[in-house]
Every structure is written in C-alpha cells, then in structure tokens.
Design a protein around this motif. Structure first.
Motif, PDB file in Angstrom:
ATOM      1  N   ARG A 194      32.411  34.538  42.909  1.00 59.97           N
ATOM      2  CA  ARG A 194      32.687  35.153  44.213  1.00 59.97           C
ATOM      3  C   ARG A 194      31.487  34.971  45.158  1.00 59.97           C
ATOM      4  O   ARG A 194      30.364  34.751  44.706  1.00 59.97           O
ATOM      5  CB  ARG A 194      32.956  36.662  44.022  1.00 59.97           C
ATOM      6  CG  ARG A 194      34.378  36.948  43.500  1.00 59.97           C
ATOM      7  CD  ARG A 194      34.542  38.385  43.103  1.00 59.97           C
ATOM      8  NE  ARG A 194      33.772  38.666  41.894  1.00 59.97           N
ATOM      9  CZ  ARG A 194      33.211  39.838  41.606  1.00 59.97           C
ATOM     10  NH1 ARG A 194      33.345  40.849  42.422  1.00 59.97           N
ATOM     11  NH2 ARG A 194      32.547  39.991  40.487  1.00 59.97           N
ATOM     12  N   GLY A 195      31.776  35.110  46.452  1.00 63.80           N
ATOM     13  CA  GLY A 195      30.700  35.027  47.445  1.00 63.80           C
ATOM     14  C   GLY A 195      29.727  36.183  47.275  1.00 63.80           C
ATOM     15  O   GLY A 195      30.075  37.243  46.746  1.00 63.80           O
ATOM     16  N   LEU A 196      28.488  35.974  47.748  1.00 60.06           N
ATOM     17  CA  LEU A 196      27.457  37.001  47.555  1.00 60.06           C
ATOM     18  C   LEU A 196      27.777  38.278  48.316  1.00 60.06           C
ATOM     19  O   LEU A 196      27.395  39.373  47.906  1.00 60.06           O
ATOM     20  CB  LEU A 196      26.102  36.463  48.014  1.00 60.06           C
ATOM     21  CG  LEU A 196      25.577  35.273  47.205  1.00 60.06           C
ATOM     22  CD1 LEU A 196      24.266  34.778  47.764  1.00 60.06           C
ATOM     23  CD2 LEU A 196      25.428  35.655  45.729  1.00 60.06           C
ATOM     24  N   SER A 197      28.540  38.174  49.417  1.00 57.50           N
ATOM     25  CA  SER A 197      28.843  39.365  50.219  1.00 57.50           C
ATOM     26  C   SER A 197      29.908  40.246  49.575  1.00 57.50           C
ATOM     27  O   SER A 197      30.134  41.360  50.013  1.00 57.50           O
ATOM     28  CB  SER A 197      29.309  38.946  51.614  1.00 57.50           C
ATOM     29  OG  SER A 197      30.440  38.100  51.494  1.00 57.50           O
ATOM     30  N   TYR A 198      30.603  39.760  48.556  1.00 62.41           N
ATOM     31  CA  TYR A 198      31.631  40.604  47.926  1.00 62.41           C
ATOM     32  C   TYR A 198      31.560  40.579  46.399  1.00 62.41           C
ATOM     33  O   TYR A 198      32.559  40.487  45.707  1.00 62.41           O
ATOM     34  CB  TYR A 198      33.039  40.257  48.441  1.00 62.41           C
ATOM     35  CG  TYR A 198      33.495  38.825  48.241  1.00 62.41           C
ATOM     36  CD1 TYR A 198      33.106  37.831  49.124  1.00 62.41           C
ATOM     37  CD2 TYR A 198      34.312  38.478  47.175  1.00 62.41           C
ATOM     38  CE1 TYR A 198      33.517  36.523  48.950  1.00 62.41           C
ATOM     39  CE2 TYR A 198      34.736  37.181  46.991  1.00 62.41           C
ATOM     40  CZ  TYR A 198      34.336  36.205  47.878  1.00 62.41           C
ATOM     41  OH  TYR A 198      34.738  34.914  47.699  1.00 62.41           O
ATOM     42  N   GLY A 199      30.330  40.679  45.889  1.00 63.45           N
ATOM     43  CA  GLY A 199      30.168  40.921  44.458  1.00 63.45           C
ATOM     44  C   GLY A 199      29.795  39.725  43.615  1.00 63.45           C
ATOM     45  O   GLY A 199      29.749  39.813  42.384  1.00 63.45           O
ATOM     46  N   GLY A 200      29.538  38.580  44.250  1.00 62.90           N
ATOM     47  CA  GLY A 200      29.148  37.399  43.477  1.00 62.90           C
ATOM     48  C   GLY A 200      27.727  37.505  42.963  1.00 62.90           C
ATOM     49  O   GLY A 200      26.975  38.395  43.362  1.00 62.90           O
TER      50      GLY A 200
END
Ligand code: NDP
Length: 444
Positions: A194-200
């Motif tokens: 996942r992207g860093l802004s949503y839990g990656g």
C-alpha cells in the motif's frame, strides 16, 4: 515407483494441461525425496497429495467498461493454497498470460518461499488475464474495482492478504484497497504494497530487488568474493529489476543490460538507473527509449539475445522460463559465476541442471526473491500493531532475513549431503516447517 513419483504422476493426470504447475511441482517434489524418506508417516497421512492440492480455488468473472463504452470481461483467480503456518499471502498478477496453471505454480512456490522467511504466512496467489498495458487510469480503476467487488468476500487481514506482482504496482493496489475499504467499511492491512499515506511500509517497493542482492552478496562473501567490478545482467525493467539493479550498483556491480518484453538495451558504460526509472516508473514507456537518451547504449529487438552478453552475474527478474537451456549454456560459456533468481521460476528445469553441473552458484527464486513477501509480512506487523518503522529499520530487518534464509538453505542442503545445492536446500528448509504444521493439524 516411489511415493514422490506416484504423487507427481497422479498430479499430472488430475491437472491436465497445467504445464507451469507440473514444472514447479516436479522441481519441488523431486528434491524432497530425502525428507520424505526420513518421514514414512508423511505418506500415510497423504501429506504430499494435500500439499499439492490448493485448500481453495476461487475463479470469477470480472466485467468492466472501457473508455469507448465497450463492455469487457476478464477472468479472475485467487488460489488459497496452504494456510498451515499463517494466513494466505501472495501477490496478484495482471498479465494476458495468466491462467490457472500459472497461478497454481506461483501459489505452490509461494508456500515454501513464505515458510523460508521465518514469518507466519501461508501461501496463495491470484490475478487476472487483464493487460494493464496501454489502458487509461480510469480503465485500470474500473477493472480493479470490479475485481475487488468479487475478491473482497474471500480475503481479510487474518485470512488472506494479497499484494502486487507483474502488472500490479502501487496504482493498482491503491484502487483495489479503496474498493475493499468502501465495501467492507474497514481500514485494515488486507493488502500489502500500500501507499505510505494509507498504511504502507517504507522499503516495500525496493524489498524484492534489494533482498535478491543482499542474498547474492552474502553468497559471494562466503566465497571471499563481492559485487565489486562484477559485470551483471538484470533482465526485466519492472519493480524487481529496477531495485536489483540499483542495489547491485551501490555494491559496486556494473549492470550492462536490461529488457522489457519487446527487447533489450546494452550499455557498456553501466546502466543509468535514474533514466530507467524515469522511462518505466514515471512515463510507463518502452525500454528502447533508453538508447535514444543515453549515448553509447544500444537497443535490440527481442529478449533472448540478452543472455549472450558476457557477464559474471545474471539476475533474471522478469518472468517464468526466461532462461532456457540454450541461454544457460551461453551464459556458462561466457563465464557466468552467479545466478540469482529475482523472478519466479525464471529458469527452466534444464537450465537449472546446466547451471548446477557447471558449478555456477545458483540461488533459486523461492529463497532469493523472498525479500518482497518478507517485507509484506513486516507491513502486516506494522498494520496490526499500528506501528511505523523507518526505512533504516525495515532495511535492516530485510537484510537480516535474507542472510538468515541464505544460511538456512545452505545448512539444509548440507544436512542431506547436497552441499551447495540451494534448490534442494530451499525446498527442504521451506517444506520441513510446513509439513510439521500440517501433521500437527491432523487430516485437514
Ligand atoms: P513488473 O510488472 O513490475 O515488471 C515485469 C517486468 O518483466 C517488465 O519489465 C516486463 O516487461 C517484463 N516481462 C514480463 N513478461 C515478460 C516476458 N514474457 N518476456 C520478457 N519480459 C517480460 O513485475 P515485478 O517486477 O513485480 O515482477 C517480476 C518478477 O518477479 C515476476 O516473476 C514476479 O512474480 C516476481 N516477484 C515479484 C515480487 C514483487 O515484490 N514485485 C516478489 C517476488 C517475486 P513489459 O513492461 O514489457 O511487460
């Protein structure tokens, strides 16, 4: 006929036409003979028959509408292969070549790979024959939303946690996650990458390629050798290839060639990885662009010729069966010393055998590319603990995991008298743990 041969024979009859699955099962099962011989109770419990039959296979329709208003239909797959040691875990592949055989070969490999990481994750794999190439962002989103509208009911943070693979990168994972969250009304670690802004997790993008290089570098170190000055070929130019190239260069290698599915570039001065990133990650263009932008570099149509370029290290990082016997022999004739598999099953059975006969240090995919799934498992840990680890922390854990895997497969090969045979070492070390868990669970 031995138990292993009987199971293989039966598997081919019961799964007709699944040639990639037969290939992976053959490679794995034949190397397990010593473990099977040491455990006669496995045959009584039909352990191998169960090990090679997925626990669950989900096949589904994926309808979507393209930019011209035309309704398209693709096939969707999720094979939940084995959950003995943890929730199913494994990527989703979007590529026209995807069929049940490809997903099952990947799923079977994934069971042992995930076991090798030492983390509590079972094996699964999925995907579609959808081709993301040339599609608009809106088409990709429409496809991903439709795909997840069926998949959501089969997965969950403690059940099955898919990730990316060929054709599924950050963009696709974002659309898939958005649709899962919308349907389920829960923001959980149900997908990794996942992207860093949503839990990656930091470093997930780099993990498979970096992990491959950490393991190869350790194999070199054990032999008093290093990447310094080594002429290296990295096939592919996707997620795994780009970060394998980057880390190999950081350790002093000279990477001279890469490809995409149209052809290969050769740059005798060493590939400029930033130019590749711009072409592949930003512009989503073809690799032949590289030769237009970098003086001294050439482009050749077709992929196979890449393996005739002399090199010390070959890192196949594109797709299955990209190195056949002929290519392996060309590499050997040109003096290749190390082959590390970044892609899944990139070498045919005949190619592997040629490398082993020539005493090339051969690091098989399920060990060498385990860094991706290991970091995915670290992403799962961060999600459930609501934690956030820095790049340095994740990278250090990744490196430790890859070095541990290397010494585990080395030790397993030695234990059964096959020193240096990492195909046997990886299969045996991965299998022992899964077999023990399956025996503990009874006949399920
Ligand atoms: P990407 O989609 O990012 O890249 C795939 C690359 O391989 C592209 O350059 C693609 O070229 C090329 N390729 C695909 N099919 C062929 C073909 N038939 N002939 C020549 N080149 C081809 O995928 P990944 O980098 O994520 O995956 C690459 C391999 O690594 C796969 O085998 C995957 O299963 C394996 N892997 C990936 C992990 C990950 O974390 N991503 C983890 C462990 C394994 P083009 O752009 O022209 O299609």
């Amino acid at each position: 006929m031995t138990y292993v041969e009987r199971v293989l024979d039966d598997l081919k009859k019961r799964n007709p036409g699944e040639k990639e699955f037969h290939q992976a099962a053959t490679e794995i099962l034949l190397t397990l003979e010593p473990v099977i011989n040491a455990h006669p109770e496995y045959e009584k419990a039909a352990l191998l028959e169960r090990f090679t039959e997925p626990e669950r296979t989900v096949l589904f329709r994926v309808p979507w509408v393209d930019d011209n208003g035309v309704v398209r239909v693709n096939k969707g797959y999720r094979v939940q292969f084995n959950s003995a040691i943890g929730p199913y875990k494994g990527g989703l592949r979007f590529h026209p070549s995807v069929n049940l055989s490809v997903i099952k070969f990947l799923g079977l490999e994934q069971i042992l790979k995930n076991s090798l990481t030492g983390l509590p994750i079972g094996g699964g794999k999925g995907g579609s024959d959808f081709d993301p190439k040339g599609k608009s962002d809106r088409e990709i989103m429409a496809f991903c939303q439709s795909f997840m509208t069926e998949l959501y009911r089969h997965i969950g943070a403690d059940t099955d946690v898919p990730a990316g693979d060929i054709g599924v990168g950050a963009r696709e994972v974002g659309y898939l996650f958005g649709q899962y969250k919308r349907i389920r009304n829960e923001h959980v670690g149900v997908l990794t990458g996942r992207g860093l802004s949503y839990g990656g997790s930091l470093m997930r993008k780099e993990a498979t390629g970096y992990g491959l290089i950490y393991m190869t570098a350790e194999a070199m170190k054990q032999r008093g050798d290093s990447f310094k000055g080594k002429t290296t070929i990295v096939s592919g130019s996707g997620n795994v290839a780009i970060y394998a190239c980057e880390k190999a260069q950081q350790l002093g290698a000279k990477v001279v060639a890469m490809y995409d599915s149209n052809g290969y570039i050769y740059d005798p001065n060493g590939i400029q990885i930033d130019v590749i990133k711009q072409i592949k990650e930003v512009e989503r263009a073809r690799i032949k662009e590289y030769a237009n932008r970098v003086a001294g570099a050439t482009y050749t149509e077709g992929c196979k010729g890449i393996w005739t370029i002399p090199c010390d290290v070959a890192l196949p990082c594109a797709t299955q069966n990209e190195i056949d016997e002929e290519s392996a022999k060309a590499l050997i004739a040109n003096g290749v010393q190390y082959v590390g598999e970044g892609a899944n099953m990139p070498s045919t059975l005949e190619a592997i055998s040629a490398f082993q006969k020539a005493n090339v240090v051969f690091l098989p995919a399920k060990a060498a590319n385990a860094g991706g799934v290991a970091t995915s498992a670290l992403e799962m840990a961060q999600s459930s603990g609501r934690l956030y680890w820095s790049s340095e922390e994740v990278d250090a854990k990744l490196k430790t995991i890859m070095i541990n895997i290397y010494y585990n497969i080395d030790a397993a090969a030695k234990k059964y008298g096959y020193e240096g045979n990492y195909v046997m070492g990886a299969n045996i070390a991965g299998f022992e743990k899964v077999a023990e868990a399956m025996m503990a669970h009874g006949i399920v």
